[in-house]
Design a protein around this motif. Structure first.
Motif, mmCIF file in Angstrom:
data_model
loop_
_atom_site.group_PDB
_atom_site.id
_atom_site.type_symbol
_atom_site.label_atom_id
_atom_site.label_comp_id
_atom_site.label_asym_id
_atom_site.label_seq_id
_atom_site.Cartn_x
_atom_site.Cartn_y
_atom_site.Cartn_z
ATOM 1 N N ASP A 71 -19.577 0.342 5.534
ATOM 2 C CA ASP A 71 -18.895 1.537 5.033
ATOM 3 C C ASP A 71 -18.406 2.417 6.181
ATOM 4 O O ASP A 71 -17.300 2.972 6.127
ATOM 5 C CB ASP A 71 -19.834 2.348 4.128
ATOM 6 C CG ASP A 71 -20.161 1.614 2.843
ATOM 7 O OD1 ASP A 71 -19.282 0.902 2.336
ATOM 8 O OD2 ASP A 71 -21.293 1.739 2.351
ATOM 9 N N ALA A 72 -19.222 2.569 7.220
ATOM 10 C CA ALA A 72 -18.819 3.385 8.367
ATOM 11 C C ALA A 72 -17.631 2.757 9.081
ATOM 12 O O ALA A 72 -16.717 3.464 9.536
ATOM 13 C CB ALA A 72 -19.988 3.563 9.327
ATOM 14 N N ALA A 73 -17.623 1.424 9.178
ATOM 15 C CA ALA A 73 -16.496 0.746 9.822
ATOM 16 C C ALA A 73 -15.209 0.947 9.023
ATOM 17 O O ALA A 73 -14.141 1.164 9.598
ATOM 18 C CB ALA A 73 -16.802 -0.741 9.973
ATOM 19 N N ILE A 74 -15.308 0.887 7.700
ATOM 20 C CA ILE A 74 -14.129 1.122 6.861
ATOM 21 C C ILE A 74 -13.637 2.554 7.023
ATOM 22 O O ILE A 74 -12.426 2.804 7.113
ATOM 23 C CB ILE A 74 -14.458 0.826 5.380
ATOM 24 C CG1 ILE A 74 -14.735 -0.667 5.188
ATOM 25 C CG2 ILE A 74 -13.315 1.270 4.465
ATOM 26 C CD1 ILE A 74 -15.233 -1.028 3.806
ATOM 27 N N PHE A 75 -14.576 3.495 7.068
ATOM 28 C CA PHE A 75 -14.195 4.896 7.256
ATOM 29 C C PHE A 75 -13.441 5.075 8.568
ATOM 30 O O PHE A 75 -12.383 5.719 8.615
ATOM 31 C CB PHE A 75 -15.443 5.781 7.235
ATOM 32 C CG PHE A 75 -15.161 7.227 7.507
ATOM 33 C CD1 PHE A 75 -14.707 8.062 6.496
ATOM 34 C CD2 PHE A 75 -15.345 7.757 8.773
ATOM 35 C CE1 PHE A 75 -14.438 9.407 6.748
ATOM 36 C CE2 PHE A 75 -15.078 9.089 9.037
ATOM 37 C CZ PHE A 75 -14.621 9.920 8.011
ATOM 38 N N LEU A 76 -13.974 4.501 9.636
ATOM 39 C CA LEU A 76 -13.316 4.626 10.933
ATOM 40 C C LEU A 76 -11.939 3.972 10.917
ATOM 41 O O LEU A 76 -10.954 4.560 11.372
ATOM 42 C CB LEU A 76 -14.180 3.987 12.020
ATOM 43 C CG LEU A 76 -13.551 3.944 13.416
ATOM 44 C CD1 LEU A 76 -13.399 5.356 13.975
ATOM 45 C CD2 LEU A 76 -14.387 3.084 14.360
ATOM 46 N N PHE A 77 -11.868 2.757 10.404
ATOM 47 C CA PHE A 77 -10.596 2.038 10.362
ATOM 48 C C PHE A 77 -9.579 2.808 9.521
ATOM 49 O O PHE A 77 -8.396 2.898 9.880
ATOM 50 C CB PHE A 77 -10.812 0.640 9.777
ATOM 51 C CG PHE A 77 -9.706 -0.340 10.078
ATOM 52 C CD1 PHE A 77 -9.920 -1.371 10.970
ATOM 53 C CD2 PHE A 77 -8.466 -0.247 9.467
ATOM 54 C CE1 PHE A 77 -8.909 -2.291 11.252
ATOM 55 C CE2 PHE A 77 -7.456 -1.147 9.746
ATOM 56 C CZ PHE A 77 -7.682 -2.177 10.639
ATOM 57 N N SER A 78 -10.038 3.377 8.409
ATOM 58 C CA SER A 78 -9.144 4.144 7.542
ATOM 59 C C SER A 78 -8.564 5.346 8.260
ATOM 60 O O SER A 78 -7.387 5.694 8.076
ATOM 61 C CB SER A 78 -9.891 4.602 6.276
ATOM 62 O OG SER A 78 -10.348 3.506 5.525
ATOM 63 N N ARG A 79 -9.381 5.987 9.098
ATOM 64 C CA ARG A 79 -8.900 7.160 9.820
ATOM 65 C C ARG A 79 -7.971 6.760 10.957
ATOM 66 O O ARG A 79 -6.963 7.407 11.204
ATOM 67 C CB ARG A 79 -10.080 7.980 10.342
ATOM 68 C CG ARG A 79 -10.891 8.631 9.229
ATOM 69 C CD ARG A 79 -10.021 9.589 8.379
ATOM 70 N NE ARG A 79 -10.695 10.001 7.154
ATOM 71 C CZ ARG A 79 -10.495 9.427 5.969
ATOM 72 N NH1 ARG A 79 -9.661 8.406 5.870
ATOM 73 N NH2 ARG A 79 -11.113 9.865 4.902
ATOM 74 N N VAL A 80 -8.319 5.680 11.646
ATOM 75 C CA VAL A 80 -7.478 5.229 12.754
ATOM 76 C C VAL A 80 -6.106 4.792 12.235
ATOM 77 O O VAL A 80 -5.078 5.065 12.866
ATOM 78 C CB VAL A 80 -8.162 4.085 13.524
ATOM 79 C CG1 VAL A 80 -7.187 3.401 14.472
ATOM 80 C CG2 VAL A 80 -9.360 4.619 14.298
ATOM 81 N N CYS A 139 -6.356 -2.424 4.489
ATOM 82 C CA CYS A 139 -6.255 -1.169 5.233
ATOM 83 C C CYS A 139 -4.913 -1.057 5.951
ATOM 84 O O CYS A 139 -4.275 0.007 5.955
ATOM 85 C CB CYS A 139 -7.401 -1.056 6.242
ATOM 86 S SG CYS A 139 -9.010 -0.640 5.538
ATOM 87 N N LEU A 140 -4.472 -2.155 6.552
ATOM 88 C CA LEU A 140 -3.197 -2.121 7.255
ATOM 89 C C LEU A 140 -2.038 -1.895 6.286
ATOM 90 O O LEU A 140 -1.081 -1.186 6.597
ATOM 91 C CB LEU A 140 -2.989 -3.410 8.035
ATOM 92 C CG LEU A 140 -3.764 -3.537 9.348
ATOM 93 C CD1 LEU A 140 -3.470 -4.872 10.007
ATOM 94 C CD2 LEU A 140 -3.422 -2.403 10.302
ATOM 95 N N ASP A 160 -4.829 5.825 9.456
ATOM 96 C CA ASP A 160 -4.278 6.953 8.695
ATOM 97 C C ASP A 160 -3.948 6.582 7.251
ATOM 98 O O ASP A 160 -2.835 6.751 6.770
ATOM 99 C CB ASP A 160 -3.031 7.513 9.390
ATOM 100 C CG ASP A 160 -2.754 8.962 8.983
ATOM 101 O OD1 ASP A 160 -3.624 9.558 8.328
ATOM 102 O OD2 ASP A 160 -1.672 9.468 9.316
ATOM 103 N N ILE A 161 -4.960 6.083 6.544
ATOM 104 C CA ILE A 161 -4.815 5.776 5.124
ATOM 105 C C ILE A 161 -4.918 7.067 4.323
ATOM 106 O O ILE A 161 -5.726 7.941 4.650
ATOM 107 C CB ILE A 161 -5.916 4.784 4.695
ATOM 108 C CG1 ILE A 161 -5.679 3.436 5.370
ATOM 109 C CG2 ILE A 161 -5.969 4.616 3.192
ATOM 110 C CD1 ILE A 161 -6.762 2.429 5.113
ATOM 111 N N PRO A 162 -4.108 7.238 3.260
ATOM 112 C CA PRO A 162 -4.220 8.445 2.429
ATOM 113 C C PRO A 162 -5.656 8.670 1.974
ATOM 114 O O PRO A 162 -6.352 7.727 1.579
ATOM 115 C CB PRO A 162 -3.298 8.137 1.243
ATOM 116 C CG PRO A 162 -2.296 7.172 1.782
ATOM 117 C CD PRO A 162 -3.040 6.339 2.789
#
Length: 463
Positions: free
Chosen positions: A214-223, A111-112, A225-227
């Motif tokens: 899945d919810a944690a990945i969604f949040l991390f992705s938004r924080v 993610c990073l 700012d993953i495409p």
């Protein structure tokens, strides 16, 4: 034959090309006749953009492929990154030991790598979530509890918060505080903060709060700012702990991913991915599988269900990639699940193996065809439960090899041909002092672009 090499015997976006593609391709006319010619690359440029960028699915771990991720975004952001959740090394191991649940380190790392870097705030968020605590346990605990969580980070005053706006700060802070609270709720478990990752702490806090990986990945992705078109997918979507095991050809069973690949003799220390003096395995690896972590029989094999989103992506992407990295502990854990082999074998798209440039503890003595055999056996579950094993040939899973120039893995071309693999591409490489020969990221991206471009130009269906 290639199959015997894994047996019991153990021997020692659009692209503007500014220069010609520096790769060579080996075309196998037959198992006895070979010729070599230069590749003519399909060029993608801003003046004549492809209306649909290619879609890829990459099986990888969290380290070896990371160096390619940012370069790959220049080709396409439509990439599904499939990652295992069984890593039990480093700071991830401590989170799993105390709080349970799947390993989040590889997912956090990817993610990073995918996160936005276009603004000062994006870089500040990336720096914060990529920060690691000191290696010394007491110093790490002091910084974490006294400075980061209880005081400065809780008030947003720590230097790591510089450049992070209030909405981001309050979101990240909330889940760090939740993670801290979960640690404090377990007074009988002494949590070791040594070399701990702030990103891992945030991710674990979010997973426990939502009770959903899945919810944690969604949040991390938004924080971070993953495409939106880039997917980070755990191969198993679970809130439970998963343990990887392996069986050697001499019958030995090893429990735990880190014990298989980078044993640390029980000491709390960072996992060293570079080439090191870890002891050799007593025998070659026969297979990897998932093991029960509960109950009286801790060596019992279990069969977790694959993430259905992974199967959906496999059914539609333009290219499937088996990335370089630890073969048995980073790649194969995603391949041994029911449903993966069935879909891959049915696809006619490019199926590309990125061959390692150097040997490691898991693959000492392997040739290129040995890698192919191991992947085939994993997808077929050859040595697992016979009721769910497949009989597909290697060429149904892999049709192209990308090989780093001057890599250590021997190219046994005749064995590859006997496996039905006739497309081998040599790609420019660079020497990394820690891990040895690796792909040059730009040349690798160009080679993938050529393969996928040829497939898409002949594919009758344009998305």
């Amino acid at each position: 034959m290639a199959d015997s090499l894994l047996g019991p015997s153990f021997s020692s976006s659009n692209i503007i090309f500014t220069s010609p593609l520096l790769v060579k391709k080996v075309h196998f006319r037959s198992s006895k006749s070979l010729s070599m010619s230069a590749i003519h690359c399909h060029c993608f440029s801003d003046s004549n953009p492809n209306p649909t960028r290619p879609s890829l699915l990459v099986f990888s771990g969290g380290t070896a492929f990371n160096g390619v991720v940012e370069e790959l975004k220049k080709l396409t952001t439509r990439v599904a990154h499939v990652l295992p959740v069984s890593d039990d090394g480093g700071s991830t191991a401590e989170i799993v030991r105390v709080l349970g649940g799947p390993a989040v380190g590889d997912i956090r790392s990817r993610c990073l790598r995918l996160s936005d870097q276009s603004s000062s705030e994006a870089l500040a968020v990336r720096k914060l979530l990529g920060h690691r605590l000191p290696l010394d346990p007491q110093q790490a605990k002091s910084e974490c509890l006294d400075a980061l969580f209880m005081y400065n980070i809780a008030e947003g005053e720590h230097p790591l918060w510089k450049g992070v706006s209030r909405p981001y700060r309050e979101t990240i802070r909330a889940f760090l505080a939740y993670f801290q609270n979960e640690i404090l709720r377990r007074p009988n478990e002494s949590f070791c903060f040594s070399n701990g990752s702030i990103g891992n702490f945030f991710f674990a806090g979010a997973r426990i709060f939502f009770q959903s990986l899945d919810a944690a990945i969604f949040l991390f992705s938004r924080v971070s700012d993953i495409p939106s078109e880039s997917l980070v997918l755990p191969v198993i979507s679970t809130n439970d702990r998963l343990t990887l095991g392996c069986e050697l050809w001499d019958g030995t069973v090893i429990r735990g991913q880190n014990e298989i690949s980078h044993p640390t003799n029980g000491f709390m220390e960072p996992v060293k991915k570079e080439r090191s003096s870890v002891p050799a395995l007593p025998s070659r690896i026969k297979r990897v599988f998932y093991m029960s972590s509960e109950g009286s029989n801790l060596l019992h094999e279990v069969f977790p269900t694959v993430n259905p989103v992974v199967l959906e992506q496999l059914s539609s992407v333009d290219c499937i990639v088996y990335a370089m990295g630890s073969l048995f502990t980073s790649i194969c854990p995603s391949l041994v699940l029911c449903g993966i082999g069935e879909i891959i074998s049915s696809r006619s798209c490019p199926k590309v193996l990125l061959l390692n440039g150097s040997q490691d503890r898991e693959t000492i003595g392997f040739s290129a065809s040995s890698f192919v055999t191991a992947i085939t056996d994993a997808l077929n579950q050859t040595y697992g439960d016979p009721r769910i094993s497949l009989k597909n040939s290697p060429s149904q899973y892999i049709n192209t090899l990308l090989v780093p120039k001057e890599g250590e893995i021997p190219l046994d071309i005749q064995c590859l041909a006997s496996q039905g693999i006739f497309d081998v591409v040599t790609v420019d490489s660079i020497h990394d002092p820690k891990v040895g020969i690796i792909f040059d990221p730009q040349s690798l991206r160009q080679a993938i672009a050529d393969l996928v471009g040829r497939y898409m130009s002949t594919n009758v269906t344009v998305a």
